[in-house]
Design an enzyme around this catalytic site. Structure first.
Site, PDB file in Angstrom:
ATOM      1  CE  LYS A 124      -4.465   0.767   0.110  1.00  0.00           C
ATOM      2  NZ  LYS A 124      -5.667  -0.226  -0.405  1.00  0.00           N
ATOM      3  CG  ASP A 174      -7.039   3.115  -1.140  1.00  0.00           C
ATOM      4  OD1 ASP A 174      -7.734   2.128  -1.094  1.00  0.00           O
ATOM      5  OD2 ASP A 174      -6.979   3.900   0.059  1.00  0.00           O
TER       6      ASP A 174
END
Ligand code: NAD
Length: 420
Positions: free
Chosen positions: A109, A149
């Site tokens: 991430k 995201d």
């Protein structure tokens, strides 16, 4: 976020979840420790020229949690509250999500601490390109493939693809997914999360004594994931969408709402609120509706220890990430409400991201039907595996999904062995 979950450090939660599963399946010692540590972390601080001519230093991260099963996969988040521990937790959850649906990926991430709502397109582009160049040594089609995201989108992905390609000297579409179709994006990527969620609901319904045809459905968060799940449940599976909501509130019609008409209303007015022939609903009322299927598709920590007793749906399908707190999870399980956990229910998005990467690497693109057929196979198989694990171990679906995922990661670690 007003809940018992919000004050907790998300990485502490992620590590606790690993411990629970390791206790259950008997994983101890060094391998348990590996599962609780990110493999590699990069922190970057970099200057960006703002529109007024000044320079501002932004901080960002890229965490590669585990790559035992393949290159890392995970989105990039732009938000003022991004922190290293949040990115670590999200990277751990990506590792488990990819493993639940058996993609040949590890988890990662990234994030930049910024407030994109108060930045111009030019500032966002310069920040994105500089961040991309700072993390360039760590990303690549064989190493780590980012995706969108919170507050990043296909335009952001296009800038990252271009920046990475400029640094390499040739086009590298496989470095990132969630790209526009014109740059090697995949058919069906935009709908994949909602579509995958609808497939999982269809598979789970018979085990919860729900018939999807004619079932009543409430959707919290009529955005990308929620509206597509609603549309597919209505148009392809014959469900009745009775309530939907967005940040401004909810709407209700017991006779059913046309998802396409609500979408058109939202496009025109900016909200679902005020759609003709509906009664208004508060956020709490929507969650507590007496429906067959509830789809939280907005934010984390929506179903908590405080309101889990009020939930009346037979199935809660988590299109959103983390909508149910651990305390609420147990309450819902004890009340025999089926929870389809986020790592499974919204994994359609990363699955079609995987398809996008596979197509980019081959330079050979699939039709929408091919994408959707393959997505369906992945979601059906994955639901079956998680359900079987839940039945066999007599645990709730979330624990079962984590067992499936962590077992796969552990198998890969053991087969590879420890270097040197
Ligand atoms: P989105 O911004 O398109 O939609 C979110 C919707 O939720 C918006 O309509 C917003 O108005 C609404 N909303 C926000 N707060 C709300 C509240 N308190 N009550 C009711 N509605 C509220 O975002 P998205 O891409 O659909 O993502 C939604 C969730 O799904 C997130 O948790 C995200 O992490 C998760 N998710 C999305 C994808 C994807 O591919 N889009 C993949 C995996 C997980």
């Amino acid at each position: 976020m007003p809940s018992e979950g919000s004050s907790i450090n998300p990485f502490e939660t992620a590590k606790k979840q690993v411990d629970i599963v390791c206790d259950l399946i008997g994983i101890n010692g060094g391998i348990r420790e590996m599962l609780k540590h990110p493999k590699r972390e990069l922190s970057v601080n970099f200057p960006v020229r703002m529109d007024d001519g000044s320079y501002r230093v932004f901080s960002g991260f890229r965490v590669q949690y585990n790559m035992a099963r393949g290159p890392c996969k995970g989105g990039i988040r732009y938000h003022p509250n991004v922190s290293l521990d949040e990115v670590r937790a999200l990277a751990a959850w990506m590792t488990w999500k990819c493993a639940v649906v058996n993609l040949p990926y590890g988890g990662a991430k990234g994030g930049v601490i910024c407030d994109p709502k108060h930045m111009s397109q030019g500032e966002l582009e310069r920040m994105t390109r500089r961040y991309a160049s700072e993390i360039a040594p760590l990303i690549g089609p064989e190493m780590d493939i980012p995706a969108p995201d919170v507050y990043t989108d296909s335009q952001t992905m296009a800038w990252i693809m271009d920046t990475y390609s400029v640094l390499k000297g040739y086009s590298v579409p496989g470095v990132i997914t969630g790209k526009p179709i014109s740059l090697g994006g995949s058919e069906g990527r935009g709908e994949a999360t909602g579509r995958g969620c609808a497939y999982v609901i269809r598979e789970a319904a018979p085990h919860s004594k729900v018939k999807v045809k004619g079932a009543s459905v409430a959707v919290q968060g009529f955005g990308n994931a929620g509206s597509v799940a609603a549309k597919i449940l209505q148009e392809e599976q014959g469900a009745k969408i009775v309530a939907v909501s967005d940040t401004r509130g909810g709407i209700y019609n017991p006779a059913g709402l046309s998802v396409a008409a609500v979408e058109a209303h939202k496009k025109k007015t900016g909200s679902v609120v005020g759609f003709a022939g509906t009664k208004p609903l508060t956020h709490d009322e929507l969650l507590a509706m007496d429906v067959d299927i509830l789809i939280p598709a907005a934010l984390e920590n929506q179903i908590t220890g405080k309101n889990a007793h009020a939930i009346r749906a037979k199935i809660v399908a988590e299109a959103a990430n983390g909508p149910t707190t651990p305390e609420a999870d147990q309450i819902l399980y004890d009340r025999k409400i089926t929870v389809l956990p986020d790592v499974l229910a919204n994994a359609g998005g990363v699955t079609v991201s995987y398809f996008e990467w596979a197509q980019d690497i081959q330079g050979f693109f699939w039709t929408l039907k091919e994408v959707n057929d393959r997505l369906e196979r992945v979601m059906v198989r994955s639901y079956g595996e998680v359900h079987a694990e839940a039945m066999q171990r007599k645990v709730h679906n979330r624990t079962a999904a984590y067992v499936v995922a962590i077992q796969r990661v552990v198998d890969a670690i053991k087969m590879r062995g420890i270097y040197p």
